[in-house]
Design an enzyme around this catalytic site. Structure first.
Site, PDB file in Angstrom:
ATOM      1  N   SER A 133      21.635  -8.532 -41.513  1.00 42.78           N
ATOM      2  CA  SER A 133      22.973  -8.505 -40.954  1.00 42.78           C
ATOM      3  C   SER A 133      23.592  -7.110 -41.003  1.00 42.78           C
ATOM      4  O   SER A 133      22.974  -6.137 -40.575  1.00 42.78           O
ATOM      5  CB  SER A 133      23.817  -9.550 -41.701  1.00 42.78           C
TER       6      SER A 133
ATOM      7  N   HIS B 187      21.642 -10.252 -36.349  1.00 41.99           N
ATOM      8  CA  HIS B 187      22.202 -11.413 -35.642  1.00 41.99           C
ATOM      9  C   HIS B 187      23.611 -11.064 -35.182  1.00 41.99           C
ATOM     10  O   HIS B 187      24.165 -10.020 -35.544  1.00 41.99           O
ATOM     11  CB  HIS B 187      22.213 -12.663 -36.527  1.00 41.99           C
TER      12      HIS B 187
END
Length: 194
Positions: free
Chosen positions: A91, A114
Site C-alpha cells: 500500500s 492497490h
C-alpha cells in the site's frame, strides 16, 4: 553504580532502532503508517547533521495516506541522498520505497499496490465528500509513482491497482518501484557509509 567498561557496553544499552540511527544513519520504518512525524523529524535531523546518505528500512503493511505523504515530502526535500530498502512493502509504504534516491529490495521482498481505501459513513453528502477525497488521494498516489519512475502510463497504473497487485522483488524493479536487489556486499557498504 557499575563503571562503563568499554564502548561495547554503551552500544548494548541502546535499542536496535537507536543504534542503527546513531551509528549508521538508518531509519527503521515498520508497522502501520500513521500520521506521526517521528520518522520525518528523524530524517530532518540526520539530513541536517551530515551530507552523508540517510537510509530507510521499510517493513510496513501501509496505512494512512497522509502519514506516507508527510514522509514522502521529507524524503524529496532534504538535501542528502535517501536510500530506501524495502523488506516488505504494501500500500502506501510502496510509495516510500519508490521515493528513494537509490531504491533496493531484499531478494524475497513482497510488494503490493492497490487503490486507496477508507471507511465511508454518514449521510449522502458526507459520503460524496469522502468519495471525492479518496479519488484525490488515488490521483496523487498515481502522480507520485510516475514521478518516482514507474514505467507505466497513468491509465495502466489505474488498471493495475483496480484490484490489489502483488509483485516479487524483480517484478517491482521491472515496474519501476525499485532499482536493484540488495546483496550481502551492498549491505556491508550500507553499514560502512554511516
Amino acid at each position: 553504580m557499575f563503571p562503563r567498561q568499554n564502548k561495547l557496553y554503551e552500544d548494548q544499552m541502546m535499542g536496535s532502532t537507536e543504534y542503527l540511527s546513531s551509528k549508521h544513519r538508518i531509519i527503521t520504518l515498520r508497522g502501520i503508517l500513521t500520521g506521526e512525524s517521528e520518522s520525518s523529524n528523524l530524517l530532518l535531523a540526520l539530513a541536517d547533521s551530515s551530507s552523508k546518505p540517510v537510509k530507510i528500512l521499510i517493513a510496513s503493511p501501509g496505512g494512512l495516506v497522509d502519514g506516507a505523504l508527510m514522509l514522502y515530502d521529507t524524503i524529496k526535500t532534504v538535501d542528502v541522498p535517501v536510500l530506501t530498502l524495502g523488506r516488505f512493502c504494501y500500500s502506501a509504504a510502496v510509495l516510500l520505497l519508490a521515493a528513494g534516491t537509490k531504491r533496493y529490495v531484499m531478494p524475497h521482498t513482497h510488494i503490493m499496490l492497490h487503490l486507496p481505501r477508507g471507511e465511508i459513513q454518514g449521510d449522502s453528502r458526507e459520503i460524496e465528500i469522502l468519495q471525492k477525497e479518496l479519488i484525490k488521494a488515488r490521483d496523487v498516489m498515481v502522480d507520485l509513482l510516475q514521478e518516482c519512475g514507474v514505467k507505466r502510463t497513468r491509465k495502466q497504473i489505474l488498471g493495475d491497482i483496480d484490484r490489489p497487485i502483488f509483485m516479487s522483488a524483480q517484478e517491482a524493479i521491472d515496474y519501476g518501484l525499485a532499482d536493484e536487489i540488495m546483496t550481502k556486499d551492498k549491505l556491508k557498504e550500507w553499514f560502512k557509509e554511516g
